[in-house]
Design a protein around this motif. Sequence first.
Motif, short mmCIF file in Angstrom:
data_model
loop_
_atom_site.label_atom_id
_atom_site.label_comp_id
_atom_site.label_asym_id
_atom_site.label_seq_id
_atom_site.Cartn_x
_atom_site.Cartn_y
_atom_site.Cartn_z
N ILE A 14 -7.41 -1.36 20.02
CA ILE A 14 -7.41 -0.89 18.64
C ILE A 14 -7.11 0.61 18.60
O ILE A 14 -7.73 1.40 19.31
N THR B 181 -6.63 2.18 15.32
CA THR B 181 -7.18 2.61 14.03
C THR B 181 -8.31 1.65 13.67
O THR B 181 -8.10 0.44 13.67
N GLU B 182 -9.49 2.21 13.35
CA GLU B 182 -10.59 1.34 12.94
C GLU B 182 -10.11 0.36 11.88
O GLU B 182 -9.41 0.74 10.94
N THR B 183 -10.45 -0.91 12.05
CA THR B 183 -9.92 -1.91 11.14
C THR B 183 -10.90 -3.05 10.90
O THR B 183 -11.79 -3.30 11.72
N THR B 184 -10.73 -3.70 9.78
CA THR B 184 -11.53 -4.86 9.41
C THR B 184 -10.88 -6.10 10.00
O THR B 184 -9.65 -6.23 9.98
N TYR C 119 0.00 -9.85 10.07
CA TYR C 119 -1.34 -9.81 10.66
C TYR C 119 -1.31 -10.43 12.05
O TYR C 119 -0.64 -11.44 12.28
N THR D 249 -5.28 -9.90 2.78
CA THR D 249 -6.44 -9.32 2.10
C THR D 249 -7.09 -10.32 1.15
O THR D 249 -8.16 -10.05 0.62
N ILE E 119 -6.14 -9.16 12.11
CA ILE E 119 -6.11 -7.73 11.79
C ILE E 119 -4.68 -7.34 11.44
O ILE E 119 -3.73 -7.96 11.90
N THR F 293 -2.36 -1.58 13.66
CA THR F 293 -3.70 -1.00 13.92
C THR F 293 -4.06 -1.10 15.41
O THR F 293 -5.15 -0.72 15.80
N LYS G 110 -16.55 -3.83 11.57
CA LYS G 110 -15.17 -3.40 11.81
C LYS G 110 -14.93 -3.26 13.31
O LYS G 110 -15.88 -3.10 14.09
#
Length: 189
Positions: free
Chosen positions: A128, A130-133, A164, A140, A180, A184, A148
Amino acid sequence: RTFMKKLLSLLLCALMLLSLANAESVVQPKPAAERASTSNLIASVKTTLKKKMATRSGPGTRFTSTGTYPKSTEVTAIEKYDVNGTYWVLVEFKHKDARYRAYTGLKRLKASSSEIPNANYTSKKAKIDTETTISYGPGTNYAAYKKKLAVGTEIKVVGVESGYAHVDVNYRGKVRRGYIPEGTFSYIP
Protein backbone atom coordinates in the motif's frame (compact mmCIF):
# COMPACT_ATOMS: atom_id res chain seq x y z
CA ARG A 1 -34.62 -27.66 -42.22
CA THR A 2 -31.44 -29.45 -43.33
CA PHE A 3 -29.68 -26.10 -43.50
CA MET A 4 -30.63 -25.39 -39.83
CA LYS A 5 -29.30 -28.80 -38.73
CA LYS A 6 -25.98 -28.16 -40.49
CA LEU A 7 -25.75 -24.68 -39.01
CA LEU A 8 -26.46 -26.02 -35.51
CA SER A 9 -23.81 -28.73 -36.00
CA LEU A 10 -21.26 -26.12 -37.08
CA LEU A 11 -22.03 -23.93 -34.07
CA LEU A 12 -21.67 -26.88 -31.67
CA CYS A 13 -18.32 -27.81 -33.23
CA ALA A 14 -17.12 -24.22 -32.92
CA LEU A 15 -18.14 -24.10 -29.26
CA MET A 16 -16.34 -27.37 -28.54
CA LEU A 17 -13.16 -26.11 -30.23
CA LEU A 18 -13.40 -22.85 -28.32
CA SER A 19 -13.80 -24.75 -25.02
CA LEU A 20 -10.73 -26.87 -25.77
CA ALA A 21 -8.68 -23.81 -26.68
CA ASN A 22 -9.71 -22.04 -23.46
CA ALA A 23 -8.94 -25.10 -21.33
CA GLU A 24 -5.33 -25.10 -22.55
CA SER A 25 -4.76 -21.35 -22.35
CA VAL A 26 -3.20 -19.46 -19.46
CA VAL A 27 -5.81 -18.32 -16.96
CA GLN A 28 -6.07 -14.51 -16.77
CA PRO A 29 -8.42 -12.23 -14.84
CA LYS A 30 -11.57 -11.26 -16.71
CA PRO A 31 -11.39 -7.83 -18.33
CA ALA A 32 -12.89 -5.09 -16.17
CA ALA A 33 -15.53 -4.38 -18.78
CA GLU A 34 -16.93 -7.90 -18.33
CA ARG A 35 -17.04 -7.59 -14.54
CA ALA A 36 -18.10 -3.96 -14.06
CA SER A 37 -21.30 -4.85 -12.19
CA THR A 38 -23.62 -7.80 -11.85
CA SER A 39 -25.76 -6.37 -14.65
CA ASN A 40 -22.72 -6.66 -16.96
CA LEU A 41 -21.59 -10.08 -15.79
CA ILE A 42 -22.05 -12.32 -18.79
CA ALA A 43 -22.35 -15.61 -16.91
CA SER A 44 -23.64 -14.52 -13.48
CA VAL A 45 -26.55 -16.50 -12.05
CA LYS A 46 -29.37 -15.01 -9.98
CA THR A 47 -30.39 -17.57 -7.37
CA THR A 48 -31.92 -18.06 -3.96
CA LEU A 49 -30.69 -19.78 -0.83
CA LYS A 50 -31.45 -23.26 0.51
CA LYS A 51 -30.64 -22.12 4.06
CA LYS A 52 -29.05 -19.23 5.95
CA MET A 53 -25.95 -17.94 4.20
CA ALA A 54 -22.76 -17.97 6.25
CA THR A 55 -20.12 -15.95 4.41
CA ARG A 56 -16.38 -15.41 4.29
CA SER A 57 -14.34 -12.63 2.73
CA GLY A 58 -12.58 -15.19 0.50
CA PRO A 59 -12.99 -18.76 -0.74
CA GLY A 60 -12.34 -20.93 2.32
CA THR A 61 -12.13 -21.01 6.08
CA ARG A 62 -8.70 -19.32 6.15
CA PHE A 63 -10.53 -16.08 5.27
CA THR A 64 -12.33 -13.84 7.77
CA SER A 65 -16.02 -14.37 8.47
CA THR A 66 -18.24 -11.62 7.07
CA GLY A 67 -21.52 -12.62 8.68
CA THR A 68 -24.58 -14.81 8.30
CA TYR A 69 -27.53 -13.65 6.23
CA PRO A 70 -31.16 -14.83 6.16
CA LYS A 71 -32.49 -17.45 3.77
CA SER A 72 -34.60 -14.73 2.11
CA THR A 73 -31.46 -12.95 0.82
CA GLU A 74 -31.45 -12.73 -3.00
CA VAL A 75 -27.98 -13.33 -4.41
CA THR A 76 -26.17 -13.28 -7.72
CA ALA A 77 -23.54 -16.01 -8.06
CA ILE A 78 -20.54 -14.55 -9.88
CA GLU A 79 -17.90 -17.29 -9.92
CA LYS A 80 -16.77 -20.39 -8.04
CA TYR A 81 -13.51 -21.71 -6.57
CA ASP A 82 -12.72 -25.37 -5.96
CA VAL A 83 -10.95 -25.47 -2.57
CA ASN A 84 -9.93 -29.06 -1.81
CA GLY A 85 -13.06 -30.47 -3.43
CA THR A 86 -15.46 -27.91 -1.90
CA TYR A 87 -16.93 -25.17 -4.08
CA TRP A 88 -16.93 -21.63 -2.68
CA VAL A 89 -18.99 -19.13 -4.63
CA LEU A 90 -18.50 -15.35 -4.86
CA VAL A 91 -21.97 -13.87 -4.46
CA GLU A 92 -23.30 -10.33 -4.59
CA PHE A 93 -26.29 -9.23 -2.52
CA LYS A 94 -27.89 -6.32 -0.68
CA HIS A 95 -28.28 -6.16 3.08
CA LYS A 96 -29.74 -3.19 4.96
CA ASP A 97 -29.50 -0.97 1.85
CA ALA A 98 -25.79 -1.74 1.27
CA ARG A 99 -24.21 -3.87 -1.47
CA TYR A 100 -21.82 -6.67 -0.59
CA ARG A 101 -19.74 -9.35 -2.22
CA ALA A 102 -18.75 -12.35 -0.13
CA TYR A 103 -18.09 -16.07 -0.48
CA THR A 104 -20.34 -18.92 0.61
CA GLY A 105 -20.48 -22.65 0.06
CA LEU A 106 -22.21 -23.86 -3.10
CA LYS A 107 -24.32 -26.17 -0.90
CA ARG A 108 -26.18 -23.09 0.41
CA LEU A 109 -27.33 -21.98 -3.07
CA LYS A 110 -30.16 -23.22 -5.26
CA ALA A 111 -27.79 -23.41 -8.23
CA SER A 112 -25.66 -26.15 -9.73
CA SER A 113 -21.90 -26.03 -10.13
CA SER A 114 -22.22 -26.14 -13.92
CA GLU A 115 -24.23 -22.88 -13.98
CA ILE A 116 -21.52 -20.84 -12.24
CA PRO A 117 -18.27 -19.99 -14.05
CA ASN A 118 -14.89 -20.91 -12.58
CA ALA A 119 -12.83 -18.12 -11.01
CA ASN A 120 -9.93 -16.77 -13.08
CA TYR A 121 -7.36 -15.15 -10.83
CA THR A 122 -3.64 -14.66 -10.61
CA SER A 123 -1.72 -13.47 -7.55
CA LYS A 124 0.86 -10.66 -7.41
CA LYS A 125 2.51 -9.21 -4.31
CA ALA A 126 2.13 -5.48 -3.71
CA LYS A 127 2.28 -2.88 -0.93
CA ILE A 128 0.00 0.00 0.00
CA ASP A 129 1.34 3.46 -1.02
CA THR A 130 -1.64 5.55 0.17
CA GLU A 131 -3.82 4.78 3.19
CA THR A 132 -7.01 3.35 1.77
CA THR A 133 -10.37 1.84 2.64
CA ILE A 134 -11.00 -1.78 1.74
CA SER A 135 -14.54 -2.42 0.52
CA TYR A 136 -16.80 -5.42 -0.09
CA GLY A 137 -17.00 -4.75 -3.83
CA PRO A 138 -15.43 -2.84 -6.73
CA GLY A 139 -16.76 0.66 -6.15
CA THR A 140 -17.92 3.27 -3.69
CA ASN A 141 -21.47 1.90 -3.85
CA TYR A 142 -20.42 -1.16 -1.78
CA ALA A 143 -20.14 -1.39 1.99
CA ALA A 144 -16.65 -0.81 3.40
CA TYR A 145 -14.65 -2.44 6.18
CA LYS A 146 -14.06 -0.16 9.19
CA LYS A 147 -10.28 -0.61 9.34
CA LYS A 148 -8.22 1.13 6.65
CA LEU A 149 -5.07 -0.32 5.10
CA ALA A 150 -1.99 1.60 6.26
CA VAL A 151 0.91 2.69 4.06
CA GLY A 152 3.43 -0.17 3.74
CA THR A 153 0.88 -2.97 4.30
CA GLU A 154 1.73 -5.96 2.11
CA ILE A 155 -1.13 -7.34 0.00
CA LYS A 156 -1.71 -9.86 -2.77
CA VAL A 157 -3.57 -8.59 -5.82
CA VAL A 158 -5.75 -11.40 -7.20
CA GLY A 159 -7.65 -9.45 -9.86
CA VAL A 160 -8.71 -6.04 -11.15
CA GLU A 161 -12.23 -4.89 -11.92
CA SER A 162 -13.68 -1.47 -12.76
CA GLY A 163 -10.66 0.44 -11.44
CA TYR A 164 -10.48 -1.60 -8.22
CA ALA A 165 -8.00 -4.30 -7.27
CA HIS A 166 -9.32 -7.46 -5.62
CA VAL A 167 -6.80 -8.05 -2.81
CA ASP A 168 -5.89 -10.36 0.06
CA VAL A 169 -4.40 -8.93 3.27
CA ASN A 170 -3.43 -10.63 6.53
CA TYR A 171 -5.78 -9.64 9.34
CA ARG A 172 -5.72 -11.01 12.91
CA GLY A 173 -4.39 -14.44 11.94
CA LYS A 174 -6.74 -14.83 8.97
CA VAL A 175 -6.82 -13.47 5.44
CA ARG A 176 -9.27 -10.73 4.48
CA ARG A 177 -10.23 -10.32 0.83
CA GLY A 178 -11.69 -7.08 -0.45
CA TYR A 179 -11.38 -4.31 -3.02
CA ILE A 180 -9.19 -1.20 -3.07
CA PRO A 181 -8.85 1.55 -5.68
CA GLU A 182 -6.10 1.12 -8.26
CA GLY A 183 -3.35 3.68 -7.74
CA THR A 184 -3.22 3.17 -3.96
CA PHE A 185 -0.56 0.42 -4.17
CA SER A 186 2.54 -0.63 -6.11
CA TYR A 187 3.64 -4.10 -7.16
CA ILE A 188 6.64 -5.68 -5.47
CA PRO A 189 9.09 -7.09 -8.05
